[in-house]
Design an enzyme around this catalytic site. Structure first.
Site, mmCIF file in Angstrom:
data_model
loop_
_atom_site.group_PDB
_atom_site.id
_atom_site.type_symbol
_atom_site.label_atom_id
_atom_site.label_comp_id
_atom_site.label_asym_id
_atom_site.label_seq_id
_atom_site.Cartn_x
_atom_site.Cartn_y
_atom_site.Cartn_z
ATOM 1 N N VAL A 8 0.868 -1.180 0.000
ATOM 2 C CA VAL A 8 0.000 0.000 0.000
ATOM 3 C C VAL A 8 0.902 1.227 0.000
ATOM 4 O O VAL A 8 2.004 1.203 0.547
ATOM 5 C CB VAL A 8 -0.978 0.033 1.198
ATOM 6 C CG1 VAL A 8 -2.068 -1.011 1.025
ATOM 7 C CG2 VAL A 8 -0.264 -0.148 2.519
ATOM 8 N N SER A 9 0.420 2.308 -0.624
ATOM 9 C CA SER A 9 1.239 3.506 -0.813
ATOM 10 C C SER A 9 1.334 4.397 0.407
ATOM 11 O O SER A 9 2.313 5.097 0.585
ATOM 12 C CB SER A 9 0.699 4.333 -1.981
ATOM 13 O OG SER A 9 0.693 3.565 -3.150
ATOM 14 N N THR A 10 0.314 4.400 1.250
ATOM 15 C CA THR A 10 0.346 5.253 2.440
ATOM 16 C C THR A 10 0.117 4.422 3.690
ATOM 17 O O THR A 10 -0.443 3.329 3.633
ATOM 18 C CB THR A 10 -0.743 6.351 2.373
ATOM 19 O OG1 THR A 10 -2.023 5.732 2.465
ATOM 20 C CG2 THR A 10 -0.648 7.167 1.096
ATOM 21 N N GLN A 13 -3.579 3.429 4.447
ATOM 22 C CA GLN A 13 -4.267 2.397 3.678
ATOM 23 C C GLN A 13 -4.103 1.037 4.341
ATOM 24 O O GLN A 13 -3.145 0.786 5.064
ATOM 25 C CB GLN A 13 -3.719 2.346 2.249
ATOM 26 C CG GLN A 13 -4.029 3.582 1.446
ATOM 27 C CD GLN A 13 -3.359 3.549 0.082
ATOM 28 O OE1 GLN A 13 -2.232 3.092 -0.065
ATOM 29 N NE2 GLN A 13 -4.062 4.045 -0.920
ATOM 30 N N GLY A 35 3.165 2.045 3.117
ATOM 31 C CA GLY A 35 3.563 3.441 2.962
ATOM 32 C C GLY A 35 4.679 3.667 1.971
ATOM 33 O O GLY A 35 5.437 4.616 2.097
#
Length: 187
Positions: A8-10, A13, A35
């Site tokens: 997940v990018s952040t 999430q 992240g």
């Protein structure tokens, strides 16, 4: 071994959806990154996953974009896996490089994903250009109002230290100098 990789990018999430799908697909082990952008391949979880994989193993992802966002990086990574005798499977795109058709489908999907990102980028740039032409400010709002910049300039002209003036307005010296320079060119 089937090794599942989720990302997940952040930090906000959740990776649960991906993990549930990977487990349902029968992965033996799961490794995640939280992240971290898919733009770069230097991700600790991905590096750990790649180092664990051996010939005959399969790297399983929920969706192609969880592995990476750049066409070049994706193709290089899957090619590297292939040279090591490691298979690649993406659940959502139904790509499995164990077959020739799976390899072809991977290359086609990666190219389409890259094309879509290019279109989005072009539309964003066009929208920003149109907004700029209509006099809208693009980017962060200025740190100081025009009046504050004039007051700061007067204070410095009257002998105040630039560091002290910047601190008074809660901006960096560099930002204050940039705003003063811009104000001088507009006057």
């Amino acid at each position: 071994m089937i090794l599942g990789y989720a990302r997940v990018s952040t930090e906000d999430q959740k990776v649960d959806l991906q993990i549930n799908a990977l487990r349902a697909a029968g992965c033996d082990e799961l490794i995640t990154d939280h992240g971290l952008s898919g733009r770069h391949l230097d991700r600790p979880g991905l590096e750990r996953a790649l180092s664990k994989l051996k010939e005959g193993d399969t790297l399983l992802v929920w969706r192609l974009d969880r592995l990476g966002r750049s066409l070049i990086d994706l193709v290089q990574l899957v090619d590297e896996l292939g040279k090591r005798g490691i298979h690649f499977t993406s659940l959502m795109e139904n790509i499995d490089t164990k077959s020739s058709s799976g390899k072809l489908l991977f290359h086609m999907m990666a190219a389409l994903a890259e094309f879509e990102r290019s279109l989005i980028s072009e539309r964003t740039r066009a929208g920003m250009a149109a907004a700029k032409e209509n006099g809208q400010h693009i980017g962060r709002p200025p740190g100081l109002t025009e009046e504050q910049v004039k007051d700061a300039g007067s204070a410095i002209t009257n002998g105040r230290d630039v560091t002290e003036v910047a601190a008074r307005y809660s901006v960096t010296v560099r930002s204050l100098r940039r705003m003063l320079k811009k104000s001088a060119t507009l006057a």
